[in-house]
Design a protein around this motif. Sequence first.
Motif, PDB file in Angstrom:
ATOM      1  N   PHE A 136      30.785 -33.995  15.357  1.00 54.49           N
ATOM      2  CA  PHE A 136      30.075 -33.807  16.621  1.00 54.49           C
ATOM      3  C   PHE A 136      29.742 -32.323  16.775  1.00 54.49           C
ATOM      4  O   PHE A 136      30.295 -31.616  17.599  1.00 54.49           O
ATOM      5  CB  PHE A 136      30.916 -34.347  17.786  1.00 54.49           C
ATOM      6  N   VAL A 194      22.815 -42.242  20.384  1.00 49.52           N
ATOM      7  CA  VAL A 194      23.763 -43.253  20.873  1.00 49.52           C
ATOM      8  C   VAL A 194      23.007 -44.464  21.433  1.00 49.52           C
ATOM      9  O   VAL A 194      23.404 -45.613  21.244  1.00 49.52           O
ATOM     10  CB  VAL A 194      24.775 -42.619  21.872  1.00 49.52           C
ATOM     11  N   SER A 233      21.849 -46.503  18.499  1.00 45.29           N
ATOM     12  CA  SER A 233      22.892 -46.945  17.555  1.00 45.29           C
ATOM     13  C   SER A 233      23.852 -47.963  18.156  1.00 45.29           C
ATOM     14  O   SER A 233      24.462 -48.746  17.440  1.00 45.29           O
ATOM     15  CB  SER A 233      23.728 -45.744  17.090  1.00 45.29           C
ATOM     16  N   VAL A 234      24.015 -47.898  19.464  1.00 42.65           N
ATOM     17  CA  VAL A 234      25.022 -48.752  20.121  1.00 42.65           C
ATOM     18  C   VAL A 234      24.297 -49.750  21.027  1.00 42.65           C
ATOM     19  O   VAL A 234      23.817 -49.393  22.109  1.00 42.65           O
ATOM     20  CB  VAL A 234      26.016 -47.902  20.944  1.00 42.65           C
ATOM     21  N   LEU A 271      33.918 -45.125  23.483  1.00 43.99           N
ATOM     22  CA  LEU A 271      33.602 -44.835  22.073  1.00 43.99           C
ATOM     23  C   LEU A 271      34.327 -43.591  21.569  1.00 43.99           C
ATOM     24  O   LEU A 271      33.789 -42.827  20.776  1.00 43.99           O
ATOM     25  CB  LEU A 271      32.069 -44.684  21.890  1.00 43.99           C
ATOM     26  N   GLN A 285      38.134 -44.657  18.703  1.00 46.81           N
ATOM     27  CA  GLN A 285      37.792 -44.940  17.294  1.00 46.81           C
ATOM     28  C   GLN A 285      37.737 -43.684  16.425  1.00 46.81           C
ATOM     29  O   GLN A 285      37.749 -43.777  15.204  1.00 46.81           O
ATOM     30  CB  GLN A 285      36.445 -45.673  17.245  1.00 46.81           C
ATOM     31  N   LYS A 321      19.457 -51.503  14.513  1.00 43.22           N
ATOM     32  CA  LYS A 321      19.082 -50.123  14.166  1.00 43.22           C
ATOM     33  C   LYS A 321      17.668 -50.071  13.573  1.00 43.22           C
ATOM     34  O   LYS A 321      16.887 -49.164  13.886  1.00 43.22           O
ATOM     35  CB  LYS A 321      20.092 -49.532  13.187  1.00 43.22           C
ATOM     36  N   LYS A 367      24.086 -42.627   7.499  1.00 41.37           N
ATOM     37  CA  LYS A 367      25.027 -42.504   8.617  1.00 41.37           C
ATOM     38  C   LYS A 367      26.266 -43.361   8.364  1.00 41.37           C
ATOM     39  O   LYS A 367      27.387 -42.956   8.681  1.00 41.37           O
ATOM     40  CB  LYS A 367      24.363 -42.905   9.934  1.00 41.37           C
ATOM     41  N   LEU A 369      30.027 -41.868   8.424  1.00 38.71           N
ATOM     42  CA  LEU A 369      31.039 -42.320   9.403  1.00 38.71           C
ATOM     43  C   LEU A 369      32.299 -42.880   8.741  1.00 38.71           C
ATOM     44  O   LEU A 369      33.348 -43.002   9.386  1.00 38.71           O
ATOM     45  CB  LEU A 369      30.437 -43.391  10.333  1.00 38.71           C
ATOM     46  N   LEU A 407      34.966 -42.677  11.717  1.00 35.22           N
ATOM     47  CA  LEU A 407      35.050 -43.708  12.761  1.00 35.22           C
ATOM     48  C   LEU A 407      35.792 -44.885  12.137  1.00 35.22           C
ATOM     49  O   LEU A 407      35.243 -45.557  11.255  1.00 35.22           O
ATOM     50  CB  LEU A 407      33.646 -44.110  13.221  1.00 35.22           C
ATOM     51  N   PHE A 461      30.408 -54.183  19.501  1.00 33.43           N
ATOM     52  CA  PHE A 461      30.868 -53.221  20.503  1.00 33.43           C
ATOM     53  C   PHE A 461      31.455 -53.993  21.684  1.00 33.43           C
ATOM     54  O   PHE A 461      30.802 -54.905  22.210  1.00 33.43           O
ATOM     55  CB  PHE A 461      29.710 -52.314  20.950  1.00 33.43           C
TER      56      PHE A 461
HETATM   57  O1  LIG Z   1      27.981 -47.565  14.219  1.00 36.95           O
HETATM   58  C1  LIG Z   1      27.163 -46.681  14.220  1.00 36.95           C
HETATM   59  O2  LIG Z   1      26.319 -46.575  13.372  1.00 36.95           O
HETATM   60  C2  LIG Z   1      27.166 -45.722  15.257  1.00 36.95           C
HETATM   61  O3  LIG Z   1      26.311 -44.915  15.222  1.00 36.95           O
HETATM   62  C3  LIG Z   1      28.160 -45.755  16.286  1.00 36.95           C
HETATM   63  C4  LIG Z   1      28.453 -44.439  16.975  1.00 36.95           C
HETATM   64  C5  LIG Z   1      29.687 -44.719  17.839  1.00 36.95           C
HETATM   65  O4  LIG Z   1      30.077 -45.849  18.016  1.00 36.95           O
HETATM   66  O5  LIG Z   1      30.225 -43.738  18.338  1.00 36.95           O
HETATM   67  C6  LIG Z   1      28.789 -43.379  16.027  1.00 36.95           C
HETATM   68  C7  LIG Z   1      28.450 -42.096  16.198  1.00 36.95           C
HETATM   69  C8  LIG Z   1      27.555 -41.647  17.265  1.00 36.95           C
HETATM   70  O6  LIG Z   1      28.319 -40.935  18.157  1.00 36.95           O
HETATM   71  C9  LIG Z   1      26.957 -42.760  18.013  1.00 36.95           C
HETATM   72  C10 LIG Z   1      27.339 -44.030  17.836  1.00 36.95           C
END
Ligand SMILES: O=C(O)C(=O)C[C@]1(C(=O)O)C=C[C@@H](O)C=C1
Length: 238
Positions: free
Chosen positions: A21, A33, A36-37, A129, A132, A181, A194, A198, A202, A231
């Motif tokens: 971040f 966000v 993505s969410v 969020l 995680q 997405k 991405k 992650l 995450l 989610f």
């Molecule tokens: O699952 C994804 O691809 C996401 O982007 C999710 C997600 C999250 O859940 O926090 C991950 C990072 C960003 O902060 C925004 C959304």
Amino acid sequence: MNTEPDNLFDSAAAPVRPFRFDAEVARVFPDMVRRSVPGYAEMVEFTGLLARRLVPADGVCYDLGCSLGAVTEAIVRQTPASVRVIAVDNAPAMIAKLCASSHDDRITPICADAETIPIHNAALVVLNLTLQFIAPERRLALLERIHAGLIPNGALILVEKIALPNDRGGQLLTELHTDFKRAQGYSELAISGKRAALEQVLIPDSIAVHEVRLSAAGFTGFTRWYQSLNFIAWMAWK
Ligand SMILES: O=C(O)C(=O)C[C@]1(C(=O)O)C=C[C@@H](O)C=C1
Ligand SMILES: C[S@@+](CC[C@H](N)C(=O)[O-])C[C@H]1O[C@@H](n2cnc3c(N)ncnc32)[C@H](O)[C@@H]1O
């Protein structure tokens, strides 16, 4: 809040490095966000409406992992002027942008770690969020600290990306998240870049792990109030 487009993962030359971040993410975060969410805007809005029911006049709320303060602002919009929100994030870029955009004296932005910040007299704590991104072995301790910092009848709102079972239903929801997405205009490159970034950053838990842990942390009850694909939003009470 700014609406700069998220194209961070669009470049083929972009090295895959762990997601952080940082200032680049903070710059595009509202767009990132939202695209993505699935259900993000609705979950934020419902959190404000829940706060209106749950938080007494003069109540204190904590928004842990507040990013640019979307939840904080929803709570402020929906609650009486005497309700205050302590907005905490450990990313300096997020808190700097929040401070630059918000001058509401009901909001106290703090750049600090959710795992160590003192929590006292909280009527409501929100982890939207955020859990995680905490090391899995430390999640229970954080929930225990939140529970201890709540007033009687205080509540936790927890929103998470969850780990789905590896069955037909789970696979379908995972694929639908990718379809979502794509429909939001992300390229295959951006989606896979991405996903790789992650990984290890995450770490989602299953619904069962979350719910066993909420009880173990001392919450006497909980309910799921929203799900969009992978989610899920819970409310848990002291
Ligand atoms: O699952 C994804 O691809 C996401 O982007 C999710 C997600 C999250 O859940 O926090 C991950 C990072 C960003 O902060 C925004 C959304
Ligand atoms: C997906 S974002 C949260 C979105 C935000 N709650 C919202 O509703 O728009 C996760 C946030 O948690 C923050 N974060 C991660 N670990 C944290 C920690 N240990 N302490 C405080 N903030 C943390 C990140 O910096 C990031 O801003």
